[in-house]
Design an enzyme around this catalytic site. Structure first.
Site, mmCIF file in Angstrom:
data_model
loop_
_atom_site.group_PDB
_atom_site.id
_atom_site.type_symbol
_atom_site.label_atom_id
_atom_site.label_comp_id
_atom_site.label_asym_id
_atom_site.label_seq_id
_atom_site.Cartn_x
_atom_site.Cartn_y
_atom_site.Cartn_z
ATOM 1 N N LEU A 64 -4.943 39.344 22.860
ATOM 2 C CA LEU A 64 -4.404 40.532 23.527
ATOM 3 C C LEU A 64 -2.878 40.498 23.533
ATOM 4 O O LEU A 64 -2.247 40.416 24.601
ATOM 5 C CB LEU A 64 -4.929 40.623 24.966
ATOM 6 N N PRO A 65 -2.243 40.554 22.366
ATOM 7 C CA PRO A 65 -0.779 40.570 22.361
ATOM 8 C C PRO A 65 -0.268 41.843 23.040
ATOM 9 O O PRO A 65 -0.891 42.901 22.936
ATOM 10 C CB PRO A 65 -0.420 40.530 20.880
ATOM 11 N N HIS A 66 0.842 41.712 23.739
ATOM 12 C CA HIS A 66 1.381 42.881 24.440
ATOM 13 C C HIS A 66 2.885 42.737 24.616
ATOM 14 O O HIS A 66 3.430 41.648 24.519
ATOM 15 C CB HIS A 66 0.687 43.093 25.784
ATOM 16 N N ALA A 67 3.497 43.887 24.845
ATOM 17 C CA ALA A 67 4.947 43.916 25.009
ATOM 18 C C ALA A 67 5.326 45.068 25.911
ATOM 19 O O ALA A 67 4.655 46.094 25.946
ATOM 20 C CB ALA A 67 5.630 44.071 23.649
ATOM 21 N N LEU A 102 -1.213 45.901 23.246
ATOM 22 C CA LEU A 102 -0.791 46.889 24.229
ATOM 23 C C LEU A 102 0.732 46.965 24.280
ATOM 24 O O LEU A 102 1.415 45.944 24.183
ATOM 25 C CB LEU A 102 -1.312 46.534 25.619
#
Length: 154
Positions: A64-67, A102
């Site tokens: 779930l990579p997110h920034a 996300l």
């Protein structure tokens, strides 16, 4: 908040040629650029910065990579199914093949956390993950993800 509001049909991809975490992050940044209009390099750097705090591979082949990006006004999602799993430094040391990225405004902590919780809850379902892994059509993947909540509510 629901997955159909986070994930547009054009934000779903099947990737055959990703061989590393860095290349995956570049593919995510490339798609996110098309979705939200920010420069790829800015998106890539934000993803890498978050990843440096701790890997976002949550286990069971899911990441779930997110920034957070200050220019955004709402949360956006992108889903990738990798044809060949890659090392992602996941907590369980298993390679990753399902990736839900996300992108959230820098100042909306609650919405960002709600989106992460929703995606995490959804991708914890082994039956759904098996269906996602068994399909290579982006439209089918989008339907499986966005109709999941409705099927659980019934």
């Amino acid at each position: 908040m629901n997955l159909s509001s986070l994930l547009k049909p054009r934000a779903v991809r099947v990737l055959a040629d990703v061989t590393s975490k860095k290349r995956l992050m570049q593919s995510i940044a490339d798609l996110a650029h098309d979705l939200i209009g920010l420069p790829e390099a800015q998106i890539f750097d934000a993803l890498q910065e978050r990843e440096s705090l701790g890997p976002t591979g949550v286990g069971h082949g899911v990441a779930l990579p997110h920034a957070r990006l200050s220019e955004l006004t709402e949360v956006h999602g992108a889903f990738f199914r990798l044809e060949r799993p890659i090392d992602f430094d996941a907590a369980d040391r298993q390679p990753v093949d399902l990736v839900f990225a996300l992108f959230a405004p820098a100042d909306t902590g609650v919405d960002h956390l709600k989106a992460l919780a929703l995606v995490s809850r959804t991708l914890r379902d082994p039956a759904l993950c098996a269906k996602l892994r068994a399909n290579s059509d982006a439209a089918t993947l989008h339907t499986l993800l966005t109709e999941y909540e409705a099927s659980k509510a019934a």
